[in-house]
Scaffold this motif. Structure first.
Motif, PDB file in Angstrom:
ATOM      1  N   ILE A 100       0.774  -1.114   0.019  1.00 48.00           N
ATOM      2  CA  ILE A 100       0.083  -0.037  -0.025  1.00 48.00           C
ATOM      3  C   ILE A 100       0.729   1.221   0.079  1.00 48.00           C
ATOM      4  O   ILE A 100       0.610   2.198  -0.986  1.00 48.00           O
ATOM      5  CB  ILE A 100      -0.963   0.148   1.194  1.00 48.00           C
ATOM      6  N   LYS A 101       1.840   1.262   0.875  1.00 50.15           N
ATOM      7  CA  LYS A 101       2.910   2.643   0.868  1.00 50.15           C
ATOM      8  C   LYS A 101       3.666   2.561  -0.477  1.00 50.15           C
ATOM      9  O   LYS A 101       3.946   3.583  -0.864  1.00 50.15           O
ATOM     10  CB  LYS A 101       3.816   2.233   2.009  1.00 50.15           C
ATOM     11  N   ALA A 102       4.139   1.522  -0.984  1.00 46.42           N
ATOM     12  CA  ALA A 102       4.691   1.650  -2.319  1.00 46.42           C
ATOM     13  C   ALA A 102       3.760   2.041  -3.446  1.00 46.42           C
ATOM     14  O   ALA A 102       4.224   2.957  -4.506  1.00 46.42           O
ATOM     15  CB  ALA A 102       5.180   0.225  -2.753  1.00 46.42           C
ATOM     16  N   SER A 103       2.491   1.883  -3.105  1.00 49.64           N
ATOM     17  CA  SER A 103       1.587   2.387  -4.305  1.00 49.64           C
ATOM     18  C   SER A 103       1.425   3.721  -4.098  1.00 49.64           C
ATOM     19  O   SER A 103       0.681   4.647  -5.021  1.00 49.64           O
ATOM     20  CB  SER A 103       0.120   1.840  -4.294  1.00 49.64           C
ATOM     21  N   GLY A 104       1.831   4.444  -3.136  1.00 49.57           N
ATOM     22  CA  GLY A 104       1.795   6.101  -2.833  1.00 49.57           C
ATOM     23  C   GLY A 104       0.509   6.340  -2.032  1.00 49.57           C
ATOM     24  O   GLY A 104       0.337   7.799  -1.822  1.00 49.57           O
TER      25      GLY A 104
END
Length: 239
Positions: A100-104
């Motif tokens: 989720i964090k990697a997707s921004g």
């Protein structure tokens, strides 16, 4: 702090709707500690959310963790009814949190009704498959079936309940059939009272819910959201 602590001066006047799942054990304890009443349901995230926005509803707020598609569909219905929703993304494990964090996306950001459904040009529609608090399920009779649906429009906050009779055979001699006294056996439907009028238009978002099939749509198109079986939904909307 538990949300119900800030809902009313006397938390005993508050009834909270909660989906009966092991993940909600801590939440249930917090609600009880705050003095509020709890109503447990076995399923039906969307139907439960709608229940809170009904006139003279038996519950005041719904709390808990549910699916993203159900949250978006519930937001569309609540916007049509004048209700509100708040939530944030919830990761089931560290791997999902990292993705989720990697997707921004921000796991701490609070998402409001307008974040999930932009504007007021949105619709919600649902037809009962089996009996529930929101809708009756499909009833079969000789030569056809009857279904119970609800259709909502955001711009005018119209809510319509529709009773539809579906015929797939010739005129029946069964006195219990709605076609026994019909004129030529044509399809008939009865529309419940409407709160407002208005023309329906818009793009389409659909979902498959158990025990209720539901759909909502928002114009124009842009953002797509979906998930895998047994629950799937897609939202079409612009910023």
């Amino acid at each position: 702090m538990c949300f119900v602590c800030r809902v009313s001066a006397d938390n005993r006047d508050v009834t909270v709707l909660v989906l009966d799942r092991p993940r909600h054990a801590k939440l249930i304890s917090e609600i009880r500690a705050a003095g509020a009443r709890i109503r447990m349901i076995s399923d039906g995230d969307v139907g439960g959310a709608i229940e809170t926005a009904k006139p003279e509803a038996p519950v005041d707020v719904m709390m808990g963790i549910g699916g993203t598609p159900e949250g978006v569909i519930a937001a569309a219905a609540l916007k049509c009814m004048g209700g509100h929703i708040q939530g944030r993304l919830w990761a089931r494990d560290e791997e999902e949190a990292a993705a989720i964090k990697a997707s921004g996306r921000d796991l701490e950001r609070i998402l409001y009704t307008d974040d999930l459904v932009k504007g007021t040009d949105c619709f919600f529609a649902a037809t009962g498959v089996s009996d529930g608090d929101l809708l009756r399920g499909v009833r079969f009779f000789s030569g056809g079936a009857a279904s119970n649906s609800v259709v909502m429009r955001g711009k005018s906050q119209t809510v319509r309940y529709i009773e539809t009779f579906h015929k797939w055979a010739g005129p029946s001699s069964n006195p219990s059939s709605p076609w026994h006294h019909s004129n030529g056996g044509a399809n008939q439907h009865q529309v419940g009272p409407s709160l407002h009028g208005g023309q329906h238009k818009g793009m389409f978002m659909s979902g498959h819910l158990n025990p209720t099939m539901a759909s909502a749509y928002h114009a124009p198109s842009g953002l797509h959201m979906s998930s895998a079986t047994p629950m799937h939904a897609m939202l079409l909307m612009d910023d």
